[in-house]
Every structure is written in structure tokens, then in C-alpha cells.
Design an enzyme around this catalytic site. Structure first.
Site, mmCIF file in Angstrom:
data_model
loop_
_atom_site.group_PDB
_atom_site.id
_atom_site.type_symbol
_atom_site.label_atom_id
_atom_site.label_comp_id
_atom_site.label_asym_id
_atom_site.label_seq_id
_atom_site.Cartn_x
_atom_site.Cartn_y
_atom_site.Cartn_z
ATOM 1 N N HIS A 92 28.692 -2.588 6.293
ATOM 2 C CA HIS A 92 27.598 -2.898 5.371
ATOM 3 C C HIS A 92 26.612 -1.750 5.351
ATOM 4 O O HIS A 92 26.262 -1.190 6.397
ATOM 5 C CB HIS A 92 26.864 -4.177 5.777
ATOM 6 C CG HIS A 92 25.819 -4.573 4.771
ATOM 7 N ND1 HIS A 92 26.101 -5.323 3.653
ATOM 8 C CD2 HIS A 92 24.502 -4.272 4.694
ATOM 9 C CE1 HIS A 92 25.006 -5.487 2.937
ATOM 10 N NE2 HIS A 92 24.020 -4.852 3.545
ATOM 11 N N ASP A 170 20.372 -17.277 1.791
ATOM 12 C CA ASP A 170 20.167 -15.850 1.566
ATOM 13 C C ASP A 170 20.415 -15.472 0.120
ATOM 14 O O ASP A 170 19.725 -14.611 -0.433
ATOM 15 C CB ASP A 170 21.081 -15.018 2.476
ATOM 16 C CG ASP A 170 20.910 -13.535 2.218
ATOM 17 O OD1 ASP A 170 19.814 -13.015 2.462
ATOM 18 O OD2 ASP A 170 21.861 -12.897 1.725
ATOM 19 N N ARG A 177 13.768 -11.677 -3.666
ATOM 20 C CA ARG A 177 13.238 -10.409 -3.152
ATOM 21 C C ARG A 177 13.363 -9.307 -4.195
ATOM 22 O O ARG A 177 12.507 -8.421 -4.293
ATOM 23 C CB ARG A 177 13.996 -10.000 -1.884
ATOM 24 C CG ARG A 177 13.654 -10.824 -0.654
ATOM 25 C CD ARG A 177 14.633 -10.538 0.481
ATOM 26 N NE ARG A 177 14.648 -9.127 0.823
ATOM 27 C CZ ARG A 177 15.732 -8.470 1.256
ATOM 28 N NH1 ARG A 177 16.888 -9.107 1.362
ATOM 29 N NH2 ARG A 177 15.661 -7.200 1.560
ATOM 30 N N SER A 192 19.035 -10.848 6.094
ATOM 31 C CA SER A 192 19.888 -10.957 4.910
ATOM 32 C C SER A 192 21.271 -10.380 5.193
ATOM 33 O O SER A 192 22.297 -11.025 4.944
ATOM 34 C CB SER A 192 19.251 -10.224 3.727
ATOM 35 O OG SER A 192 20.114 -10.210 2.613
ATOM 36 N N LYS A 196 25.006 -12.976 6.205
ATOM 37 C CA LYS A 196 26.270 -12.944 5.454
ATOM 38 C C LYS A 196 27.414 -12.433 6.318
ATOM 39 O O LYS A 196 28.534 -12.949 6.252
ATOM 40 C CB LYS A 196 26.114 -12.077 4.208
ATOM 41 C CG LYS A 196 25.209 -12.657 3.133
ATOM 42 C CD LYS A 196 25.330 -11.916 1.821
ATOM 43 C CE LYS A 196 24.761 -10.513 1.878
ATOM 44 N NZ LYS A 196 23.297 -10.475 1.865
#
Length: 432
Positions: A92, A170, A177, A192, A196
Site C-alpha cells: 500500500h 472507512d 475526508r 484508514s 482495510k
């Protein structure tokens, strides 16, 4: 047993006044917002309070756990390939400008024997999202059932999917956001990302934490703390987690947008592409393979011999995409030229990201459709010579009225001098 009763104004007030939210308050507000008992306006106020007041490590851990618990948690530990458990690993990025790395990286790891369950996101603020980019491929769908995800992991080694029922809290907060100027918050970024990733069922995780003007957190100290926070969260939930700090002062590659970044990723998979995109793809691939316990394979070989491209084609086809059809390009274009001759010393990543957002590649309202063909090409990167009047950027959009605001964002973004600025390392540090 003591019973606690909360309401949104009380929770907002605690954080507004600088207090630490009790565990039960966090559990209540996440559950209530997920199920519609807290309004968007109230959650917006709480997010701004968190943005301004911050969170303790204990609050971040509880907020993350509450978001994980708001939905399903996938489990792929029973899956086998050739009689062996899958080497599940994911990556990520905290978000950057021109950061299309997931697109070539996933097939590289697939070609090396890894299995990548990638719960990907959409654009956030001035940064693009993997799903928006991949959905620029005609027919590509990220809406996969759990059965389909399991099938793809076994058959081809990856699935890139919308989070869906994973951490639904989220999903709602992420969209909020994006339109409330609360993206650049360490607690909100960390929770966040990790909610996930914890829920998606991977066993190992590599984080690409960006540093510089195009990152959400601008300083190396902030990005380092974010990386450490996320590594702690992952480790506490049983994920083998590590992070790289990487430079985001200048856009990655020469393409920024949705379809244009897919096109550049295809160049990388074909054995070419910009050096920085290739370098970061391979650096993250090495980390992912090591975290997954896979050794003896050089990920660079998969770009040279075409196996990564083969894996990407298989992934796209499995998700309904058709790479034989042309990628969309904005029907209108405008060129930004060099004001003087010299050497490009710097291109401000944030300014480029905002310009592409103005062109229509991002969102200004929840659920808004992005322009897949909006974006820009960088003709001269830092360190390259340029002549006055020569094109430096070409901008694309379907709505010509967007050019004025986009060009205004780029005012002063390109710095030209007599000599090249000292090069910055792409990979700054490694955190485990």
C-alpha cells in the site's frame, strides 16, 4: 456493569477540547456512523477535530480496530496452489502524484509466485487512486465477490478489488475526508490504510510511505512516524509489516492522471518506462517477496522476459478488461512551455497533483465520476535540459473550461536553472 451513553456532540466536544476519546466512545461513533445514526456533518466535525487535535497511539489502535470490526474480515489461509499455502502479500502507498506503482508491481509479484489480495482505493485529494486508474481500462471491474477473489488468487495469483464490505466505516470516512480537507492527518491515514489491509486477509504487507510536497505528510519526520505507527498496527494484528520511506517531491514518471498512468505502466511491463518507476517497482517487489518468504527469483527478470506482462493481461482479462481497446485520452489539450532555457531543477509534485485534479481526474463531491482521460504528460523531468518555448507539460481534459484553473495551479511549479539540482534518493529509508 456500567453503561455508557454517547451522542455525536459529546464525542466531538471531547476531541475538540483536546481530550482522548475513550474506547467505548470510539466503538460507538464508528458503529453509529456506519449505520447512519451519526450524520455526515457530525462526522465531518469530528474528523476536523481529529485533524487539529491528533490522537494518541491507543486511540489510533482502537479507531483502527473499530473500523475493521465494522465489516467482514477475509480469510484465505485455506487456499492452496500446487498443494502449498498461498504466499499472500500486499503493498500500500500512502498516496503520491504519478504513483502508478501498484499496476506494474502486482503482476511482477504474481510472476514471482506471490498471491496479492489487493483491496484498493479511489483518488483522495490531489493523489490518484488505483481503482480509478484500472477502471480506465475498458470493461475493467473492481466489484468482485469473495468467491471470485478466492478463485483469482488460486488461479492467477491476484485480485484487485473495491473494499466493499471490508471496513465499511472507512469507506464512508474516506469519501468524507476527500471533500473536507482532512486528508493530511496521521491518525486518519494510518487507521484508514491499516483497517482495510488487516481486513483483506493478507499475511504480509509492505508500505510505501511518501515524503515531500506531493505526499499528504510533508516532512520526513511526519512520514517516518506514520510508517512506524502503521508497522505497529500491522504487527499487533498478526501481519508481517514493513515500510519504505520514498521521495514524493517530484511526480513519479512522466504521466499523471488515470488512463495516462495505465499507459505508462504498460511501458514498464514491456521492459521500458521511466527509470524511477522501474526502480521503485523493483524495490517494493524485493520487499514483498522477502516478506512473503519467496526467494531465488529476481523480479527484474519478469520485466525482461515478459512474464509480468503476461500476468497483468491475465489479471485484466479475469476482471473483464480489454487491453485491445484504446485507453481514453482527453479530447482537449493545452501545452505549458518553458519560460527560459536551462536545466529543469524541480517540478513541484503537489502543484502537478492539484492541476490534474482541476482537469477532472479527481473528485470534488462524493461519488462524482472522474474523467479517465484527464491528466498530463511531463516532457522534461528534473535534470533534463530545456529550451525557452519548448513544451514542458501537455494537459488533457474533456472540458476546456478546466484549463484556466489547472494552469494557474502550475504557476511557479517548474523551476529552471543553469545547472541540475543534486539528485534525491528515491528510497530514503526502510522501517521494520
Amino acid at each position: 456493569m456500567t453503561r455508557f451513553t454517547f451522542d455525536a456532540p459529546t464525542v466531538i466536544r471531547i476531541k475538540r477540547d483536546g481530550g482522548a476519546l475513550p474506547d467505548v466512545a470510539i466503538d460507538w461513533v464508528i458503529d453509529a456512523y456506519t449505520h447512519g445514526r451519526v450524520a455526515d456533518e457530525q462526522m465531518s466535525a469530528l474528523l476536523m477535530a481529529i485533524f487539529l487535535r491528533g490522537m494518541t497511539d491507543a486511540e489510533i489502535a482502537r479507531w483502527t480496530a473499530a473500523m475493521v470490526d465494522s465489516g467482514a474480515r477475509l480469510d484465505f489461509t485455506d487456499l492452496r496452489r500446487d498443494g502449498k499455502p498461498l504466499a499472500l502479500v500486499d503493498k500500500h502507498s500512502t498516496g503520491g502524484v504519478g504513483d502508478k506503482i501498484t499496476i506494474p508491481l502486482v503482476p511482477v509479484v504474481m510472476a514471482c509466485g506471490g498471491a496479492v489480495p489487493q483491496a484498493a482505493g479511489r483518488g483522495l485529494g490531489h493523489t490518484g487512486g488505483t481503482l480509478d486508474k484500472l477502471e480506465a481500462i475498458p470493461g475493467f471491474s473492481a466489484e468482485l465477490t469473495i468467491d471470485r477473489i478466492r478463485e483469482q488468487l488460486c488461479d492467477i495469483g491476484a485480485a484487485v478489488f473495491a473494499a466493499g464490505e471490508l471496513a465499511p466505516a472507512d469507506r464512508k470516512i474516506y469519501a468524507l475526508r476527500d471533500i473536507t480537507a482532512t486528508t493530511e492527518s496521521l491518525p486518519l491515514i494510518a487507521s484508514s490504510v491499516m483497517s482495510k489491509k488487516i481486513a483483506e486477509g493478507t499475511r504480509a504487507l509492505v508500505l510505501d510511505c511518501k515524503v515531500g510536497s506531493g505526499a499528504f505528510l510533508k516532512t520526513e519526520a511526519e512520514s517516518r512516524e506514520l510508517a512506524r505507527t502503521m508497522v505497529r498496527l500491522g504487527t499487533a494484528h498478526g501481519l508481517r509489516t514493513r515500510a519504505l520511506l520514498t521521495d514524493m517531491s517530484t511526480p513519479l514518471g512522466r504521466a499523471v492522471g488515470n488512463a495516462v498512468e495505465v499507459a505508462e505502466s504498460l511501458e514498464v511491463l514491456a521492459g521500458g518506462g521511466p527509470d524511477d518507476v522501474v526502480e521503485l517497482t523493483l524495490a517494493l517487489a524485493h520487499e514483498m517477496l522477502d516478506a512473503a518468504g519467496l526467494d531465488g527469483v529476481d523480479p527484474a527478470d519478469t520485466l525482461r522476459d515478459g512474464t509480468a506482462m503476461d500476468r497483468f493481461r491475465a489479471l485484466v482479462a479475469a476482471q473483464g478488461g480489454d487491453l485491445s481497446r484504446p485507453l481514453p485520452v482527453g479530447r482537449c489539450r493545452e501545452t505549458v512551455t518553458a519560460p527560459e532555457s536551462g536545466v529543469v531543477q524541480d517540478i513541484d509534485a503537489l502543484a502537478v497533483g492539484m492541476a490534474v485534479w482541476r482537469l477532472g481526474a479527481g473528485r470534488s463531491a462524493p461519488g462524482e465520476q472522474v474523467q479517465f482521460g484527464a491528466g498530463l504528460h511531463i516532457h522534461r523531468r528534473p535534470g533534463e535540459p530545456v529550451t525557452a518555448g519548448e513544451p514542458v507539460l501537455t494537459l488533457y481534459t474533456d472540458i476546456p473550461e478546466r484549463f484556466e484553473a489547472a494552469v494557474a495551479e502550475l504557476d511557479g511549479a517548474i523551476r529552471i536553472g543553469h545547472t541540475a539540482a543534486p539528485p534525491r534518493p528515491l528510497v530514503i529509508d526502510r522501517i521494520v
